[in-house]
Design a protein around this motif. Structure first.
Motif, PDB file in Angstrom:
ATOM      1  N   GLN A 125       0.802  -4.521  13.236  1.00 15.59           N
ATOM      2  CA  GLN A 125      -0.331  -3.906  13.800  1.00 15.59           C
ATOM      3  C   GLN A 125      -0.763  -3.510  15.151  1.00 15.59           C
ATOM      4  N   LEU A 126      -0.805  -2.412  15.844  1.00 16.53           N
ATOM      5  CA  LEU A 126      -1.035  -2.267  17.339  1.00 16.53           C
ATOM      6  C   LEU A 126      -2.393  -2.500  17.718  1.00 16.53           C
ATOM      7  N   GLY A 127      -2.692  -3.074  18.815  1.00 16.89           N
ATOM      8  CA  GLY A 127      -3.990  -3.295  19.408  1.00 16.89           C
ATOM      9  C   GLY A 127      -4.425  -1.890  19.931  1.00 16.89           C
ATOM     10  N   ILE A 128      -5.301  -1.651  19.607  1.00  9.49           N
ATOM     11  CA  ILE A 128      -5.986  -0.199  20.293  1.00  9.49           C
ATOM     12  C   ILE A 128      -7.002  -0.595  21.425  1.00  9.49           C
ATOM     13  N   PRO A 129      -6.797  -0.569  22.591  1.00 11.45           N
ATOM     14  CA  PRO A 129      -7.855  -1.045  23.409  1.00 11.45           C
ATOM     15  C   PRO A 129      -9.175  -0.038  23.503  1.00 11.45           C
ATOM     16  N   ASP A 130     -10.029  -0.628  23.839  1.00  9.62           N
ATOM     17  CA  ASP A 130     -11.492   0.132  24.149  1.00  9.62           C
ATOM     18  C   ASP A 130     -11.339   0.880  25.318  1.00  9.62           C
ATOM     19  N   THR A 131     -11.613   2.185  25.262  1.00  7.16           N
ATOM     20  CA  THR A 131     -11.259   3.269  26.444  1.00  7.16           C
ATOM     21  C   THR A 131     -12.426   3.922  27.102  1.00  7.16           C
ATOM     22  N   GLU A 132     -12.713   3.909  28.134  1.00  4.36           N
ATOM     23  CA  GLU A 132     -13.892   4.673  28.479  1.00  4.36           C
ATOM     24  C   GLU A 132     -13.376   5.966  28.757  1.00  4.36           C
ATOM     25  N   TYR A 133     -13.603   6.962  27.912  1.00  6.48           N
ATOM     26  CA  TYR A 133     -13.152   8.161  28.147  1.00  6.48           C
ATOM     27  C   TYR A 133     -14.132   9.347  29.230  1.00  6.48           C
ATOM     28  N   ASP A 134     -13.173  10.017  29.824  1.00  7.46           N
ATOM     29  CA  ASP A 134     -13.926  10.775  30.964  1.00  7.46           C
ATOM     30  C   ASP A 134     -14.531  12.147  30.526  1.00  7.46           C
ATOM     31  N   ALA A 135     -14.258  12.396  29.061  1.00  8.35           N
ATOM     32  CA  ALA A 135     -14.793  13.585  28.745  1.00  8.35           C
ATOM     33  C   ALA A 135     -14.881  13.194  27.013  1.00  8.35           C
ATOM     34  N   ARG A 136     -16.276  13.636  26.514  1.00 10.33           N
ATOM     35  CA  ARG A 136     -16.261  13.556  24.969  1.00 10.33           C
ATOM     36  C   ARG A 136     -16.877  15.004  24.373  1.00 10.33           C
ATOM     37  N   VAL A 137     -16.251  15.466  23.467  1.00 13.05           N
ATOM     38  CA  VAL A 137     -16.342  16.754  22.973  1.00 13.05           C
ATOM     39  C   VAL A 137     -16.747  16.744  21.540  1.00 13.05           C
ATOM     40  N   THR A 138     -17.929  17.088  21.107  1.00 13.99           N
ATOM     41  CA  THR A 138     -18.496  16.955  19.727  1.00 13.99           C
ATOM     42  C   THR A 138     -18.482  18.589  19.200  1.00 13.99           C
ATOM     43  N   MET A 139     -17.626  18.714  18.031  1.00 13.69           N
ATOM     44  CA  MET A 139     -17.696  20.161  17.717  1.00 13.69           C
ATOM     45  C   MET A 139     -17.646  20.250  16.271  1.00 13.69           C
ATOM     46  N   SER A 140     -17.492  21.636  15.682  1.00 16.31           N
ATOM     47  CA  SER A 140     -17.418  21.738  14.500  1.00 16.31           C
ATOM     48  C   SER A 140     -15.779  21.605  13.951  1.00 16.31           C
ATOM     49  N   SER A 141     -15.661  20.653  13.164  1.00 15.74           N
ATOM     50  CA  SER A 141     -14.441  20.693  12.586  1.00 15.74           C
ATOM     51  C   SER A 141     -13.559  21.650  12.213  1.00 15.74           C
ATOM     52  N   ALA A 142     -14.480  22.470  11.499  1.00 17.28           N
ATOM     53  CA  ALA A 142     -13.829  23.920  10.818  1.00 17.28           C
ATOM     54  C   ALA A 142     -13.395  24.835  11.936  1.00 17.28           C
ATOM     55  N   GLU A 143     -14.208  24.866  13.106  1.00 21.53           N
ATOM     56  CA  GLU A 143     -13.878  25.512  14.180  1.00 21.53           C
ATOM     57  C   GLU A 143     -12.717  25.031  15.035  1.00 21.53           C
ATOM     58  N   LEU A 144     -12.555  23.571  14.949  1.00 20.69           N
ATOM     59  CA  LEU A 144     -11.251  23.363  15.684  1.00 20.69           C
ATOM     60  C   LEU A 144      -9.943  23.483  14.748  1.00 20.69           C
ATOM     61  N   SER A 145     -10.005  23.445  13.564  1.00 24.81           N
ATOM     62  CA  SER A 145      -9.091  23.867  12.669  1.00 24.81           C
ATOM     63  C   SER A 145      -8.548  25.305  12.789  1.00 24.81           C
ATOM     64  N   ARG A 146      -9.551  26.002  12.789  1.00 23.37           N
ATOM     65  CA  ARG A 146      -9.358  27.618  13.050  1.00 23.37           C
ATOM     66  C   ARG A 146      -8.609  27.712  14.433  1.00 23.37           C
TER      67      ARG A 146
END
Length: 368
Positions: A125-146
């Motif tokens: 099991q890999l330890g996934i560190p908590d990361t402060e991301y510089d950019a967060r994008v929320t969008m439609s999952s159907a649009e990303l798929s397309r």
């Protein structure tokens, strides 16, 4: 011992379809919190982390942590034997060598039992560190798929550029290039913010609804009894000379009412099972106000609107082959989050009520 009952088999089907091409064999770790899976692809470029929370199941029991080593392709075949709306129960003993799957029809008129041999998979099991991301994008999952499917026709890589203007997807091929820009919209930002608030308060709301529902049912029953009683008293006052007929009519009314109450209420155990089933179904299939609201939005906001939280401009290149695989999880959720920072793996996150699925993808550097 593990016993986990899920309201709809379709959730497991969609989950397996999302990751079976990325990962061949993996351990489902069963704990008190729920079922977890973490695995890397063969090239060690991408990592997938899945969580099905304990509260998302109709019934969940895990006496001690148990690893369930499964071949995802084989498990997918077994799950195809279930109808989408079947109740599926997973069982495993202390030895952890056999996984039992039971499918119950919605009307309990069909029960199918299957057994699958488990594997001994040695995976850290890999330890996934908590990361402060510089950019967060929320969008439609159907649009990303397309977008990723369209750009995959042109080249093997896509550059994702997040700025104040929006998020840009750019691919270059030998014979053609393509760019897609999604601008941030205020309507989309508000909608996604409201969705986050609803998810946060969903558990409390469900508890309140259950308590309120039982209270309303009790009040309704009292009103019905009082109404029948008042009608009978009025009938006796108006037709005193027909006392015998009134008594028979009164007796008939009470019998019908009692029958309706018994039919409506059932046993306490049946009521509790119905509540759990409805609650789990609503979470598993995503049939919530959030999904309906998103579908009722204008086409522009629903398909192309994005919400961006950004500390600084980020531009990274990723393999389209992996992003196309990740986009299969659009069947689980109507929205997706992309989280990026320079020289840090991309996080693609899908939340689907009773759990989530996270994909991590290392960026391409130079001419790789």
């Amino acid at each position: 011992m593990l016993e986990a009952k899920l309201a709809d088999a379709v959730l497991l089907k969609r989950l397996l379809d999302s990751i079976k091409e990325l990962v061949t064999d993996a351990n489902f770790e069963c704990t008190e919190e729920g079922l977890k899976l973490q695995a890397m692809d063969n090239s060690h470029v991408a990592l997938v982390a899945v969580l099905l929370k304990e509260e998302g199941f109709m019934k969940y029991r895990c006496d001690r942590p148990i690893p369930l080593g499964v071949n995802l392709g084989s498990l997918t075949k077994v799950l195809k034997c279930a109808k989408d709306d079947d109740v599926v129960t997973l069982k495993a003993g202390e030895e952890g060598d056999i996984l039992q799957l039971t499918y119950e029809g919605r009307n309990s008129d069909r029960i199918a039992d299957y057994e699958m041999k488990l594997m001994d998979i040695d995976a850290d099991q890999l330890g996934i560190p908590d990361t402060e991301y510089d950019a967060r994008v929320t969008m439609s999952s159907a649009e990303l798929s397309r977008i990723v499917k369209d750009l995959a026709q042109l080249g093997e890589s896509v550059r994702i550029d997040v700025s104040k203007d929006g998020v840009r997807f750019e691919a270059e091929g030998e014979s053609a290039n393509g760019k897609v820009l999604l601008k941030q919209t205020e309507a989309a930002r508000r909608r996604y913010a409201e969705d986050e608030e609803e998810v946060k308060n969903e558990g409390d709301d469900d508890d309140e609804k259950e308590e309120g529902g039982s209270k309303r049912k009790k009040v309704k029953k009292e009103k019905k009894e009082n109404g029948v009683k008042k009608e009978n008293e009025d009938a006796e006052m108006e037709d005193g000379e027909k006392e015998g007929e009134d008594e028979s009519g009164e007796f008939k009314a009470e019998s019908d009412d009692e029958g309706e109450e018994e039919k409506e209420e059932g046993s306490d155990e049946e009521q509790e099972n119905r509540k759990k089933r409805k609650k789990a179904q609503a979470k598993a299939t995503g049939k919530s106000k959030r999904a309906k609201k998103s579908n009722d939005d204008e086409d522009g906001d629903a398909s192309g609107g994005v919400s961006i939280e950004m500390n600084q401009h980020v531009s990274l290149t990723f393999s389209l082959k992996y992003l196309v695989n990740f986009a299969k999880s659009a069947a689980l959720s109507n929205k997706v989050k992309l989280m990026m920072s320079s020289e840090v793996p991309l996080l693609v996150s899908y939340d689907f009520g009773p759990g989530h699925i996270h994909y991590y993808l290392a960026p391409k550097i130079g001419d790789e």
